[in-house]
Motif scaffolding. Structure first.
Motif, PDB file in Angstrom:
ATOM      1  N   MET A 265       0.852  -1.184   0.000  1.00 27.90           N
ATOM      2  CA  MET A 265       0.000   0.000   0.000  1.00 27.90           C
ATOM      3  C   MET A 265       0.894   1.242   0.000  1.00 27.90           C
ATOM      4  N   ASN A 266       0.513   2.228  -0.789  1.00 31.56           N
ATOM      5  CA  ASN A 266       1.256   3.461  -0.872  1.00 31.56           C
ATOM      6  C   ASN A 266       1.549   4.014   0.523  1.00 31.56           C
ATOM      7  N   VAL A 267       2.810   4.370   0.771  1.00 31.19           N
ATOM      8  CA  VAL A 267       3.236   4.793   2.111  1.00 31.19           C
ATOM      9  C   VAL A 267       2.463   6.025   2.580  1.00 31.19           C
ATOM     10  N   LYS A 268       2.297   7.006   1.684  1.00 35.04           N
ATOM     11  CA  LYS A 268       1.576   8.229   2.054  1.00 35.04           C
ATOM     12  C   LYS A 268       0.122   7.926   2.406  1.00 35.04           C
ATOM     13  N   LEU A 269      -0.489   7.062   1.618  1.00 34.82           N
ATOM     14  CA  LEU A 269      -1.876   6.690   1.868  1.00 34.82           C
ATOM     15  C   LEU A 269      -1.996   5.969   3.200  1.00 34.82           C
ATOM     16  N   LEU A 270      -1.092   5.021   3.454  1.00 32.99           N
ATOM     17  CA  LEU A 270      -1.133   4.267   4.710  1.00 32.99           C
ATOM     18  C   LEU A 270      -0.936   5.190   5.905  1.00 32.99           C
ATOM     19  N   LYS A 271      -0.019   6.142   5.800  1.00 31.78           N
ATOM     20  CA  LYS A 271       0.204   7.101   6.896  1.00 31.78           C
ATOM     21  C   LYS A 271      -1.037   7.950   7.136  1.00 31.78           C
ATOM     22  N   SER A 272      -1.701   8.334   6.054  1.00 37.25           N
ATOM     23  CA  SER A 272      -2.934   9.119   6.166  1.00 37.25           C
ATOM     24  C   SER A 272      -4.022   8.316   6.866  1.00 37.25           C
TER      25      SER A 272
ATOM     26  N   LYS B 209     -13.471  -0.141 -11.915  1.00 39.18           N
ATOM     27  CA  LYS B 209     -12.108   0.013 -11.412  1.00 39.18           C
ATOM     28  C   LYS B 209     -11.764  -1.124 -10.457  1.00 39.18           C
ATOM     29  N   TYR B 210     -12.729  -1.515  -9.642  1.00 37.62           N
ATOM     30  CA  TYR B 210     -12.544  -2.620  -8.685  1.00 37.62           C
ATOM     31  C   TYR B 210     -12.145  -3.899  -9.415  1.00 37.62           C
ATOM     32  N   TYR B 211     -12.869  -4.228 -10.474  1.00 36.01           N
ATOM     33  CA  TYR B 211     -12.549  -5.427 -11.240  1.00 36.01           C
ATOM     34  C   TYR B 211     -11.216  -5.268 -11.989  1.00 36.01           C
ATOM     35  N   ARG B 212     -10.941  -4.042 -12.418  1.00 42.56           N
ATOM     36  CA  ARG B 212      -9.677  -3.818 -13.134  1.00 42.56           C
ATOM     37  C   ARG B 212      -8.480  -4.035 -12.220  1.00 42.56           C
ATOM     38  N   VAL B 213      -8.517  -3.483 -11.000  1.00 39.84           N
ATOM     39  CA  VAL B 213      -7.365  -3.648 -10.094  1.00 39.84           C
ATOM     40  C   VAL B 213      -7.258  -5.096  -9.604  1.00 39.84           C
ATOM     41  N   LEU B 214      -8.390  -5.793  -9.542  1.00 38.32           N
ATOM     42  CA  LEU B 214      -8.334  -7.226  -9.215  1.00 38.32           C
ATOM     43  C   LEU B 214      -7.626  -7.996 -10.339  1.00 38.32           C
ATOM     44  N   ARG B 215      -7.947  -7.664 -11.585  1.00 39.18           N
ATOM     45  CA  ARG B 215      -7.290  -8.315 -12.727  1.00 39.18           C
ATOM     46  C   ARG B 215      -5.796  -8.006 -12.738  1.00 39.18           C
ATOM     47  N   GLU B 216      -5.450  -6.755 -12.434  1.00 32.83           N
ATOM     48  CA  GLU B 216      -4.040  -6.374 -12.378  1.00 32.83           C
ATOM     49  C   GLU B 216      -3.312  -7.161 -11.289  1.00 32.83           C
ATOM     50  N   ALA B 217      -3.983  -7.353 -10.157  1.00 36.61           N
ATOM     51  CA  ALA B 217      -3.386  -8.115  -9.062  1.00 36.61           C
ATOM     52  C   ALA B 217      -3.162  -9.563  -9.485  1.00 36.61           C
ATOM     53  N   ASP B 218      -4.082 -10.105 -10.259  1.00 38.17           N
ATOM     54  CA  ASP B 218      -3.928 -11.477 -10.760  1.00 38.17           C
ATOM     55  C   ASP B 218      -2.690 -11.606 -11.639  1.00 38.17           C
ATOM     56  N   ASN B 219      -2.289 -10.489 -12.244  1.00 40.84           N
ATOM     57  CA  ASN B 219      -1.107 -10.483 -13.107  1.00 40.84           C
ATOM     58  C   ASN B 219       0.150 -10.022 -12.364  1.00 40.84           C
ATOM     59  N   GLY B 220       0.040  -9.977 -11.030  1.00 43.65           N
ATOM     60  CA  GLY B 220       1.214  -9.661 -10.216  1.00 43.65           C
ATOM     61  C   GLY B 220       1.358  -8.209  -9.802  1.00 43.65           C
ATOM     62  N   LYS B 221       0.487  -7.319 -10.312  1.00 43.11           N
ATOM     63  CA  LYS B 221       0.565  -5.894  -9.955  1.00 43.11           C
ATOM     64  C   LYS B 221      -0.476  -5.602  -8.867  1.00 43.11           C
ATOM     65  N   THR B 222      -0.087  -5.845  -7.623  1.00 42.26           N
ATOM     66  CA  THR B 222      -1.052  -5.771  -6.515  1.00 42.26           C
ATOM     67  C   THR B 222      -1.200  -4.371  -5.918  1.00 42.26           C
ATOM     68  N   SER B 223      -0.296  -3.458  -6.242  1.00 41.90           N
ATOM     69  CA  SER B 223      -0.322  -2.136  -5.601  1.00 41.90           C
ATOM     70  C   SER B 223      -1.625  -1.386  -5.871  1.00 41.90           C
ATOM     71  N   GLY B 224      -2.156  -1.514  -7.090  1.00 44.34           N
ATOM     72  CA  GLY B 224      -3.396  -0.822  -7.425  1.00 44.34           C
ATOM     73  C   GLY B 224      -4.559  -1.292  -6.578  1.00 44.34           C
ATOM     74  N   PHE B 225      -4.636  -2.601  -6.354  1.00 43.70           N
ATOM     75  CA  PHE B 225      -5.726  -3.132  -5.531  1.00 43.70           C
ATOM     76  C   PHE B 225      -5.576  -2.706  -4.077  1.00 43.70           C
ATOM     77  N   LEU B 226      -4.364  -2.776  -3.549  1.00 45.06           N
ATOM     78  CA  LEU B 226      -4.135  -2.384  -2.156  1.00 45.06           C
ATOM     79  C   LEU B 226      -4.489  -0.908  -1.944  1.00 45.06           C
ATOM     80  N   ASP B 227      -4.097  -0.067  -2.892  1.00 50.73           N
ATOM     81  CA  ASP B 227      -4.414   1.359  -2.778  1.00 50.73           C
ATOM     82  C   ASP B 227      -5.912   1.608  -2.940  1.00 50.73           C
ATOM     83  N   PHE B 228      -6.548   0.842  -3.806  1.00 49.91           N
ATOM     84  CA  PHE B 228      -7.995   0.967  -4.003  1.00 49.91           C
ATOM     85  C   PHE B 228      -8.738   0.689  -2.701  1.00 49.91           C
TER      86      PHE B 228
END
Length: 311
Positions: free
Chosen positions: A1-8, A210-229
């Motif tokens: 998860m993005n550090v700035k977002l998590l701190k917020s 967007k929810y389904y898109r970031v889930l698909r991205e996570a399936d392809n190994g790019k999990t940051s978008g889903f965590l930030d979502f």
């Protein structure tokens, strides 16, 4: 998860904790609001056509809505019962377990598909529109046991927002049931959050694509978008809570301003700021249909742009 977002998120959670004990009347109203919104959006994401108002009528008055299927009514009733069960789990401090996952899922499909309610799938499945092929049905039981072990192993290692988001993703990835996986995953995501004093995070139907898109991205190994979502959804709930508990605060919505107001603090148009918000390049939160950001977020983005120009 993005550090700035998590701190917020964690900063807002500390602020919420400083206000405890929270006024009962306000908390009861917020709980009613959130549980309705949560039930409506979670079902709508899966195709339920009952509106927010109709969902409210079904829950509070037991009214049957004309031209709507019996299944859709049961989806509303069952989801609220699922939330009630989660509250009991939190109150009793019941540990997360494989049987608890089956129990909550059993509630979700009650009177809809009693044969499959609370039963791990016995056939292999494909998810429409997704490249990810869920694991073989023969592996589901062991994978869920491994997920529970993963949860307890990482309980002290990950932040609660990250733990909740990861658990949601991993449960959906396994796809342990024939139906109701998304609703079950969102319920357990919020169980993890609520156990630690966070308000429930509501994934909005408006953000379904967007929810389904970031889930698909996570399936392809790019999990940051889903965590930030998920993180944005957690932050939104915290802001709503804080704004309700501190209505006289001089900071509108805990420092958040509309994108139209944000145009006064930069040379960008409303349309361009909206694009930055939608693509995650500008730190922002969605309230209903409207994106909101902060002056600090605008300044941070401008600093980053200037830094790139000067390289």
């Amino acid at each position: 998860m993005n550090v700035k977002l998590l701190k917020s998120i964690e900063g807002k959670k500390r602020e919420l904790d400083r206000l405890r004990p929270l006024p009962k009347a306000i908390v009861d109203k917020l709980r009613e609001q959130f549980y309705l919104e949560w039930t409506y959006n979670s079902n709508a994401i899966e195709g339920n056509t009952l509106s927010l108002q109709e969902t409210d009528l079904v829950l509070r008055q037991g009214i049957t809505i004309g031209n709507k299927s019996l299944r859709e009514h049961f989806e509303v009733i069952n989801h609220k019962e699922g939330i009630d069960s989660i509250e009991k789990v939190i109150k009793k401090k019941t540990s997360l377990s494989l049987n608890l996952i089956r129990e909550i899922h059993g509630i979700i499909l009650k009177n809809i598909d009693d044969e499959e309610a609370g039963v791990f799938r016995r056939t292999n499945v494909r998810i429409t529109g997704a490249s990810h092929i869920p694991p073989s049905s023969a592996k589901v039981y062991n994978l869920i046991e491994e997920l529970i072990q993963w949860y307890f192993h990482n309980y002290k290692k990950l932040s609660i927002p990250e733990l909740a988001a990861w658990f949601h993703y991993k449960l959906v990835f396994i796809h342990p049931f024939i139906d109701g996986n998304g609703r079950t995953a969102r319920l357990f995501m919020n169980l993890i959050l609520m156990q630690e004093g966070y308000p429930p995070a509501v994934i909005l139907h408006l953000d379904r694509k967007k929810y389904y898109r970031v889930l698909r991205e996570a399936d392809n190994g790019k999990t940051s978008g889903f965590l930030d979502f998920v993180g944005k959804s957690i932050e939104r709930s915290l802001i709503i809570y804080l704004n309700s508990l501190k209505p006289d605060s001089s900071q509108n919505k805990q420092g958040y301003i509309t994108l139209k107001e944000a145009t006064k603090h930069c040379d960008y148009s409303l349309e361009y700021l909206s694009l930055l918000a939608r693509t995650g390049k500008l730190s922002s939160v969605k309230f209903e249909r409207n994106w909101m950001t902060t002056i600090q977020a605008i300044e941070t983005y401008l600093d980053e742009v200037n830094l790139k120009k000067n390289k």
